[in-house]
Motif scaffolding. Structure first.
Motif, PDB file in Angstrom:
ATOM      1  N   VAL A 116       0.837  -1.201   0.000  1.00  9.34           N
ATOM      2  CA  VAL A 116       0.000   0.000   0.000  1.00  9.34           C
ATOM      3  C   VAL A 116       0.870   1.249   0.000  1.00  9.34           C
ATOM      4  O   VAL A 116       0.587   2.220  -0.718  1.00  9.34           O
ATOM      5  N   ARG A 117       1.931   1.222   0.779  1.00  7.16           N
ATOM      6  CA  ARG A 117       2.844   2.372   0.835  1.00  7.16           C
ATOM      7  C   ARG A 117       3.431   2.659  -0.551  1.00  7.16           C
ATOM      8  O   ARG A 117       3.430   3.809  -1.008  1.00  7.16           O
ATOM      9  N   ARG A 118       3.923   1.622  -1.211  1.00  9.24           N
ATOM     10  CA  ARG A 118       4.524   1.820  -2.541  1.00  9.24           C
ATOM     11  C   ARG A 118       3.492   2.262  -3.563  1.00  9.24           C
ATOM     12  O   ARG A 118       3.793   3.081  -4.444  1.00  9.24           O
ATOM     13  N   ALA A 119       2.275   1.722  -3.463  1.00  7.61           N
ATOM     14  CA  ALA A 119       1.229   2.082  -4.424  1.00  7.61           C
ATOM     15  C   ALA A 119       0.875   3.559  -4.355  1.00  7.61           C
ATOM     16  O   ALA A 119       0.408   4.148  -5.332  1.00  7.61           O
ATOM     17  N   HIS A 159      -4.914   7.943   8.322  1.00  8.91           N
ATOM     18  CA  HIS A 159      -4.034   7.135   7.478  1.00  8.91           C
ATOM     19  C   HIS A 159      -4.361   7.344   6.000  1.00  8.91           C
ATOM     20  O   HIS A 159      -3.463   7.531   5.161  1.00  8.91           O
ATOM     21  N   ALA A 160      -5.652   7.317   5.657  1.00  6.50           N
ATOM     22  CA  ALA A 160      -6.063   7.498   4.263  1.00  6.50           C
ATOM     23  C   ALA A 160      -5.644   8.873   3.744  1.00  6.50           C
ATOM     24  O   ALA A 160      -5.140   9.001   2.613  1.00  6.50           O
ATOM     25  N   LEU A 161      -5.825   9.910   4.541  1.00  9.63           N
ATOM     26  CA  LEU A 161      -5.457  11.253   4.103  1.00  9.63           C
ATOM     27  C   LEU A 161      -3.948  11.411   3.962  1.00  9.63           C
ATOM     28  O   LEU A 161      -3.463  12.058   3.024  1.00  9.63           O
ATOM     29  N   LEU A 162      -3.186  10.808   4.873  1.00 10.92           N
ATOM     30  CA  LEU A 162      -1.730  10.907   4.791  1.00 10.92           C
ATOM     31  C   LEU A 162      -1.180  10.114   3.608  1.00 10.92           C
ATOM     32  O   LEU A 162      -0.231  10.542   2.946  1.00 10.92           O
ATOM     33  N   LEU A 163      -1.755   8.937   3.347  1.00 19.33           N
ATOM     34  CA  LEU A 163      -1.321   8.158   2.191  1.00 19.33           C
ATOM     35  C   LEU A 163      -1.549   8.923   0.889  1.00 19.33           C
ATOM     36  O   LEU A 163      -0.791   8.777  -0.066  1.00 19.33           O
ATOM     37  N   ASN A 164      -2.599   9.735   0.880  1.00 21.37           N
ATOM     38  CA  ASN A 164      -2.960  10.493  -0.320  1.00 21.37           C
ATOM     39  C   ASN A 164      -2.635  11.976  -0.150  1.00 21.37           C
ATOM     40  O   ASN A 164      -3.345  12.835  -0.678  1.00 21.37           O
TER      41      ASN A 164
END
Length: 221
Positions: A116-119, A159-164
């Motif tokens: 998920v991190r790499r994606a 988490h969702a906001l930080l990933l994006n």
């Protein structure tokens, strides 16, 4: 983090779902290939764990169909097919990772976090925005170096906001990432979680883009 699990073995599937839940994942579980392909087409999942020996439609065919539609959801193949040609075929068909049964749930969780991190183009194990640091492996959030207690939904939303980071996510997109099948969702649930995150982490952290959604700005490089 919402994950799709496609596994027809009841005992193994229930064990994986329970184990991943302990690592903070929201897991929707399907038991055949047609259901797996249908769910992946929704785009609601951050990653998928896919058994190859599924009834109704083989996992390899699911993988081929998903990639043919240019669906980039990270897929981790989990199978008893341990021969090198089978591994090569799975990876060449579009799998992002390949694990042989039996598995260690800690390793499975770590591999999913990495996928998920790499994606999302994230290189660091921890996600950072200003004074806020989120550690997915430890399932912990720090603000100004101090731990902050968040509810499960608040953590998943952050988490969702930080990933994006740098990208605006709509309420519907956030709901997809927060809630499993059958969950009852209040009409203002996302707004309530946003309010609590701002109160705990600072009002300036999460921006409201009126009429569109919410965003955390990407850290300058």
């Amino acid at each position: 983090m919402r994950i799709l699990l496609a596994e027809d073995d009841e005992l193994l599937g229930s064990g994986i779902r329970a184990g991943l839940a302990q690592h903070g994942f929201q897991v929707d579980w399907v038991r055949d290939g047609i259901a797996a392909e249908r769910e992946l087409a929704t785009g609601a999942y951050q990653a998928a764990v896919l058994d190859l020996g599924l009834p109704r439609q083989d996992g390899m065919e699911v993988l081929r169909q998903v990639r043919a539609r240019r669906n980039a959801t990270p897929v981790l193949v989990l199978t008893a097919r341990d021969a090198v040609p089978a591994r090569i075929a799975g990876l060449d068909a579009g799998a992002d990772d390949y694990l042989i049964k039996p598995i260690d749930l800690h390793e499975l969780a770590a591999r999913l976090r990495a996928l998920v991190r790499r994606a999302h183009g994230q290189t660091d194990a921890c996600l950072t925005a200003g004074h806020v640091v989120l550690n997915p492996a430890a399932h912990r959030v720090l603000a100004h170096g101090q731990p902050v207690e968040l509810s499960g939904r608040e953590y998943d939303l952050l988490h969702a906001l930080l990933l994006n980071a740098g990208r605006v996510l709509s309420r519907d997109q956030l709901e997809q990432r927060l809630y499993q099948w059958g969950s009852e969702i209040n009409s203002n649930a996302v707004e309530v979680h946003i309010y609590h995150l701002r109160r705990k982490l600072g009002a300036a952290l999460i921006e409201t883009v009126r009429g569109v959604g919410y965003c955390i700005q990407r850290e300058p490089t």
